[in-house]
Design an enzyme around this catalytic site. Sequence first.
Site, PDB file in Angstrom:
ATOM      1  N   SER A 201       0.844  -1.190   0.000  1.00 17.75           N
ATOM      2  CA  SER A 201       0.000   0.000   0.000  1.00 17.75           C
ATOM      3  C   SER A 201       0.880   1.241   0.000  1.00 17.75           C
ATOM      4  O   SER A 201       1.893   1.280   0.708  1.00 17.75           O
ATOM      5  CB  SER A 201      -0.879  -0.010   1.257  1.00 17.75           C
ATOM      6  OG  SER A 201      -1.351   1.302   1.515  1.00 17.75           O
ATOM      7  N   THR A 203       0.244   3.894   1.443  1.00 19.08           N
ATOM      8  CA  THR A 203       0.201   4.473   2.792  1.00 19.08           C
ATOM      9  C   THR A 203       1.018   3.638   3.774  1.00 19.08           C
ATOM     10  O   THR A 203       1.079   3.959   4.954  1.00 19.08           O
ATOM     11  CB  THR A 203      -1.247   4.534   3.327  1.00 19.08           C
ATOM     12  OG1 THR A 203      -1.689   3.189   3.538  1.00 19.08           O
ATOM     13  CG2 THR A 203      -2.176   5.247   2.367  1.00 19.08           C
ATOM     14  N   ARG A 204       1.600   2.551   3.278  1.00 14.51           N
ATOM     15  CA  ARG A 204       2.381   1.597   4.087  1.00 14.51           C
ATOM     16  C   ARG A 204       1.493   0.760   5.001  1.00 14.51           C
ATOM     17  O   ARG A 204       1.998   0.066   5.881  1.00 14.51           O
ATOM     18  CB  ARG A 204       3.476   2.299   4.895  1.00 14.51           C
ATOM     19  CG  ARG A 204       4.819   2.471   4.137  1.00 14.51           C
ATOM     20  CD  ARG A 204       4.660   2.844   2.715  1.00 14.51           C
ATOM     21  NE  ARG A 204       5.929   2.827   1.968  1.00 14.51           N
ATOM     22  CZ  ARG A 204       6.017   3.008   0.655  1.00 14.51           C
ATOM     23  NH1 ARG A 204       4.924   3.204  -0.075  1.00 14.51           N
ATOM     24  NH2 ARG A 204       7.178   2.969   0.057  1.00 14.51           N
ATOM     25  N   ALA A 205       0.185   0.817   4.828  1.00 10.33           N
ATOM     26  CA  ALA A 205      -0.701  -0.102   5.563  1.00 10.33           C
ATOM     27  C   ALA A 205      -0.782  -1.393   4.739  1.00 10.33           C
ATOM     28  O   ALA A 205      -1.849  -1.763   4.240  1.00 10.33           O
ATOM     29  CB  ALA A 205      -2.069   0.528   5.756  1.00 10.33           C
TER      30      ALA A 205
END
Length: 225
Positions: A201, A203-205
């Site tokens: 992701s 967003t790094r999620a």
Amino acid sequence: MSRHADDPSGLRRTLRRLPALAGDLPVLDPASLPADPVTAFLRWLEEALDAGVPEPHAVTVSTVDGAGRPSSRVVVLKDVDEQGRWVFATDRRSGKARDLGTNPAVALSSYWQPQGRQVRVTGTAVALDADECAADFLARSPASRAAAFATRPGEPLPDVATLHVALARARQHVDAHPDAVLADWVVYAVVPEAVELWQGSGTRAHQRVVYARDGDGWSRTLVWP
Ligand SMILES: Cc1cc2nc3c(=O)[nH]c(=O)nc-3n(C[C@H](O)[C@H](O)[C@H](O)COP(=O)(O)O)c2cc1C
């Protein structure tokens, strides 16, 4: 000369600035995943094919030798068979086949960059019987069969001209004997013990879902990225 050879900090700057997991990546809804990892993998592979990802069947195979030294290389995924095994083929004289002969533990990983998706399969490699290896060999193109006949995997090659001569000779052999099968050709089926789907992701999620063998079926666990 590499433009970074004399400037290691320049290399570090360049690498640090390179984007990873950029672009509009799909969002994984874990609840929508199928109960078995083969269906999940095939769904992602088909989406990679539909998106025109180059060589989506290129898979990194990792093995370990008798001394526990690991090595990795890319192969072509030939099938995910009816028994849910990941299938690839190689030369029995190759390093990976030697490794698998002493330790059949294996890991495979696929990466489809445009979608930020990675799949890891860990399991045990089983060599298929001689008939299946022969059928796979004969399904290869004449050029690929000739290359297999010509090579001596991993042995020192005196010069590139020697390779071209060997390829041309092997091609004559293949054209004259289209049913000839390389006895060293081996097809491996990887019986998975665990399969992990990783959806990156921006967003790094990132999301990770691990399928693990559970009796006759599979457990499915969402894990921290
Ligand atoms: C895209 C790609 C596909 C490849 N496909 C195969 C393959 O299907 N089988 C194979 O033995 N080697 C394949 N190779 C070559 C292997 O990566 C490797 O160099 C070779 O098999 C020797 O590896 P080893 O000495 O570690 O066994 C491929 C390489 C690339 C880059």
